[in-house]
Design an enzyme around this catalytic site. Structure first.
Site, PDB file in Angstrom:
ATOM      1  N   SER A  90      27.662  27.609   5.210  1.00 18.56           N
ATOM      2  CA  SER A  90      27.395  28.377   6.419  1.00 18.56           C
ATOM      3  C   SER A  90      26.105  27.883   7.090  1.00 18.56           C
ATOM      4  O   SER A  90      26.016  26.706   7.420  1.00 18.56           O
ATOM      5  CB  SER A  90      27.364  29.864   6.090  1.00 18.56           C
ATOM      6  OG  SER A  90      27.380  30.618   7.261  1.00 18.56           O
ATOM      7  N   ASP A 140      38.200  30.161   9.412  1.00 16.16           N
ATOM      8  CA  ASP A 140      36.834  30.672   9.530  1.00 16.16           C
ATOM      9  C   ASP A 140      36.549  31.079  10.981  1.00 16.16           C
ATOM     10  O   ASP A 140      36.696  30.261  11.888  1.00 16.16           O
ATOM     11  CB  ASP A 140      35.864  29.564   9.078  1.00 16.16           C
ATOM     12  CG  ASP A 140      34.487  30.080   8.758  1.00 16.16           C
ATOM     13  OD1 ASP A 140      34.012  30.976   9.487  1.00 16.16           O
ATOM     14  OD2 ASP A 140      33.877  29.591   7.797  1.00 16.16           O
ATOM     15  N   HIS A 159      35.746  32.762   6.207  1.00 17.01           N
ATOM     16  CA  HIS A 159      34.348  32.478   5.861  1.00 17.01           C
ATOM     17  C   HIS A 159      33.922  33.176   4.564  1.00 17.01           C
ATOM     18  O   HIS A 159      33.134  32.659   3.802  1.00 17.01           O
ATOM     19  CB  HIS A 159      33.471  32.953   7.020  1.00 17.01           C
ATOM     20  CG  HIS A 159      32.069  32.453   6.979  1.00 17.01           C
ATOM     21  ND1 HIS A 159      31.743  31.169   7.335  1.00 17.01           N
ATOM     22  CD2 HIS A 159      30.901  33.045   6.640  1.00 17.01           C
ATOM     23  CE1 HIS A 159      30.429  30.996   7.220  1.00 17.01           C
ATOM     24  NE2 HIS A 159      29.897  32.125   6.790  1.00 17.01           N
TER      25      HIS A 159
END
Ligand code: 4NP
Length: 560
Positions: free
Chosen positions: A420, A499, A531
Site C-alpha cells: 500500500s 483493489d 486491498h
C-alpha cells in the site's frame, strides 16, 4: 447470556467467534468473511457485522446475527458502501458509508431498509452512540492538519461540529451518558479530555490513580469508558503500549495491547507483539497479572527464528530523530536485510504481530522498520510532517534507515519492501534512488497519483487531496511512472485484482513500460481479492511470491 465476542482467523478467514468467559465453548458465529464489526451491546445478544459483496472492492452489506451463531442472520436492505464506522444502536445499526458520490450517515434495523440521515462532502467516521446521540470525528473543516468532533442528534437531525480550538486534531470520541472522551492536541501535546455535551464543559480526563504520569505517553492506541463510567486507555511510548485503568498501570506482557473490555469488574485485554500473534488475556481484579484465555499458537521453529528486537532512533537528513524497530533473525550480521516500509501512511510498525515481518524473519532476513515522518505513535507534530510532502521527506528517512543498517553492521545488502503506502514508497525509492537497493517488493502500490485520484471513490479522492495538501503539482514528481527508465534493481510487483484503494490499472501501465524498457521484474495479480486481506489464503498469495523472489535475489537460495 454472558459471552466473549471476538474476531479470529482461526479457520483461515476473518470471522466472528464467541466463547464463554473462560475462553471455553468456542464457536464461529459467522459463515462468511467479515469486514467491519460493531462493538457488541451488553443489553442484547445481537452481533452486527459487514460483509464485502463486491469481491474485494470493499462495498459491504450489513448483517445482524446473534452471539450463539445458531440464528440465520437478518439482513438490511441497503446500497453497498465502503463502511467508515459501524455501531450498534438500540435494536439496530448506525453507520458511515462512502460511495462514489458522498460520505453519509445511515440508520437501519434488522429486516428493514437503511435510511440516509446526513450526507457530507467531508471525510468523517462514526465512532460511538448513546441512545439519541451519534458521535464521531473527521476532517470536518476541510483542513488536512485538523480534525473535528461531530455530535449528531437522531431526534432533531442536527449535525453539530465541535472543536476545543480551531485547527486542533481531535481523536475518535467515545460517549458515556452526555460525556465524550477523546484525544486532543489543542493545548500542544496530545492528551485525553472529556466534554459534557449538556453542560458544554471541556475538561482534562480525570483519574483516581496517577501511574500514567510516570511514563512519557506520546499517543493513544485506544481508550474508552468502563461499564461504571471509569476511563481506561492504552498509552503509547517507544513503540509499545501500556494499559491504564482509572490511571492505574495494568500489568500485562510486553507488546501492543489494542482493546480492553470490563465485564462485572473483570478486565479482558487483546495484545500481541512481534513474536506473539494476538491473544485475549484476563486480568486479575488487583490488575497485577494477566493470563491468556484465548491464544494463538506459533510454531517453535518460527519463534526460534527471531533474534533480538531493538527499538532506537536514528538521525535523518535534517537531524530529525526517526523511531525505528530492528527485528533481527538468527542469521549472521551483517546479513541480508529487508527495509520494511509500513502502509498508511498514518500508521506505524509497533511491537505487535505483523505477518510480513514474521515471515521475513522466519526466512532468515533481518528487518529494519523505520517509523518515518508521518507515522503515528510519536505525537501529532510528527504525524503531520508528511502532509503536503508524501514521497519527499519520508522517502529520505527511508534512505537514512538503510544507511544506518549498513553503518551499524546489520546489513550487507538491503531490499526494500512494502504494501500500500509502503508499495508506493518502494516504487518511488527504486526509481529515485536506484543505486541503493538489491531488489524491491511492491505490494498494492501506487505508481501514478493522478490516475489513483481519478479512480478513487469519494473518500479516497479526499484522502489524496489531504495527503498532498491540495498540491496537485506534486503528483507528477511523486509518481514512479515518470521515472521508470531509471529503475536498476529487480522488482517484484504484487497486486490484488479488485483493489479500490490502490487500483490495478496504473500498475499494469507501469508493468507495460517495464516490459518495453527490458527491466527485470515479475508481476503477480491476486485474483478476486481486494486491498484488505480477509483470508489467510490472501496473505499467502501476496507473501509467498515475495519470499521466493527475495530468497533468490538476496542470494539466500541455500538456506531453507
Ligand atoms: P494503506 O493504503 O497504505 O493501506 O493505508 C493507502 C491507500 C490509498 C492511498 C494511500 C494509502 N492513497 O493516498 O490513495
Amino acid at each position: 447470556m454472558d459471552r466473549l465476542i471476538y474476531v479470529s482467523t482461526e479457520e483461515g478467514i476473518v470471522s466472528l467467534w464467541s466463547s464463554d468467559l473462560n475462553g471455553g465453548d468456542r464457536r464461529k458465529i459467522t459463515k462468511e468473511r467479515i469486514m467491519n464489526t460493531a462493538r457488541p451491546n451488553r443489553e442484547n445478544n445481537l452481533v452486527v457485522y459487514s460483509v464485502d459483496v463486491s469481491r474485494g472492492r470493499e462495498l459491504q452489506k450489513i448483517f445482524f446475527g446473534d452471539n450463539s451463531g445458531e440464528k440465520e442472520p437478518d439482513t438490511l436492505e441497503m446500497e453497498p458502501v465502503r463502511i467508515l464506522g459501524l455501531l450498534q444502536h438500540d435494536k439496530g445499526v448506525v453507520y458511515t458509508g462512502s460511495s462514489d458520490i458522498d460520505i453519509a450517515l445511515y440508520i437501519g434495523e434488522p429486516g428493514g431498509k437503511a435510511e440516509k440521515l446526513y450526507s457530507s462532502d467531508k471525510i468523517f467516521f462514526s465512532t460511538d452512540s448513546w441512545h439519541k446521540v451519534v458521535v464521531g470525528h473527521g476532517l470536518l473543516e476541510g483542513n488536512p492538519r485538523s480534525s473535528e468532533i461531530f455530535i449528531y442528534d437522531l431526534d432533531t437531525g442536527q449535525f453539530k461540529v465541535y472543536t476545543p480550538k480551531r485547527g486542533s486534531v481531535n481523536g475518535p470520541p467515545k460517549i458515556y451518558n452526555s460525556r465524550l472522551l477523546f484525544t486532543s492536541n489543542y493545548e500542544g501535546k496530545t492528551n485525553l479530555y472529556t466534554y459534557d455535551i449538556d453542560k458544554d464543559l471541556l475538561e482534562p480526563a480525570k483519574f483516581l490513580y496517577d501511574d500514567y504520569l510516570k511514563h512519557d505517553i506520546k499517543d493513544y492506541v485506544n481508550y474508552g469508558w468502563t461499564e461504571t463510567g471509569k476511563i481506561w486507555f492504552i498509552g503509547k511510548t517507544r513503540g509499545r503500549g501500556i494499559v491504564f485503568y482509572d490511571g492505574q498501570e495494568v500489568k500485562h506482557p510486553r507488546g501492543t495491547p489494542t482493546y480492553l473490555e470490563e465485564h462485572h469488574g473483570i478486565l479482558y485485554l487483546t495484545l500481541s507483539s512481534f513474536k506473539s500473534p494476538p491473544s485475549i488475556y484476563r486480568i486479575t481484579p488487583d490488575r497485577q497479572e494477566a493470563s491468556p484465555i484465548i491464544s494463538s499458537i506459533l510454531d517453535d521453529e518460527i519463534k526460534e527464528a527471531f533474534g533480538e528486537t531493538i527499538f532506537l532512533k536514528y538521525k535523518s537528513f535534517d537531524e530529525l530523530e526517526i523511531p525505528c524497530f530492528i527485528i533481527e533473525s538468527k542469521s549472521p550480521k551483517p546479513g541480508p536485510t529487508i527495509l520494511y516500509v509500513h502502509g498508511g501512511p498514518w500508521s506505524e510498525v509497533a511491537d505487535s504481530w505483523n505477518i510480513s515481518i514474521a515471515s521475513l524473519v522466519a526466512n532468515g532476513f533481518h528487518v529494519v522498520a523505520p517509523n518515518f515522518r508521518g507515522s503515528t505513535g510519536y505525537g501529532e507534530e510528527f504525524r503531520l510532517l508528511d502532509i503536503g510532502d508524501p514521497g519527499g521527506g519520508d522517502l529520505k528517512d527511508i534512505v537514512y534507515a538503510r544507511k544506518y543498517a549498513f553503518e551499524e553492521g546489520i546489513a550487507d545488502k538491503v531490499a526494500i519492501m512494502g504494501y500500500s503506502y509502503g508499495g508506493f514508497m518502494t516504487f518511488l525509492a527504486t526509481v529515485k534512488e536506484p543505486e541503493l537497493w538489491s531488489c524491491g517488493v511492491a505490494g498494492a502500490g501506487i505508481t501514478d497519483w493522478s490516475e489513483v485520484y481519478e479512480l478513487g471513490d469519494a473518500v479516497f479522492k479526499m484522502f489524496v487531496e489531504v495527503l498532498f495538501d491540495g498540491k496537485r503539482e506534486l503528483w507528477k514528481d511523486r509518481s514512479a511512472i515518470h521515472y521508470v527508465e531509471k529503475l536498476k534493481s529487480p522488482l517484484c510487483i504484487l497486486h490484488p485484482q479488485n483493489d479500490t484503494r490502490t487500483p490495478l490499472r496504473p500498475v499494469l501501465k507501469y508493468v507495460l513500460k517495464l516490459s518495453e524498457l527490458g527491466k527485470t521484474f515479475e508481476m503477480h495479480i491476486a485474483p478476486d481479492m481486494g486491498h484488505i486481506l480477509t483470508r489467510m489464503d490472501d496473505a499467502m498469495k501476496i507473501l509467498y511470491p515475495a519470499l521466493i523472489f527475495l530468497l533468490k535475489h538476496m542470494n539466500m537460495n541455500d538456506s531453507d
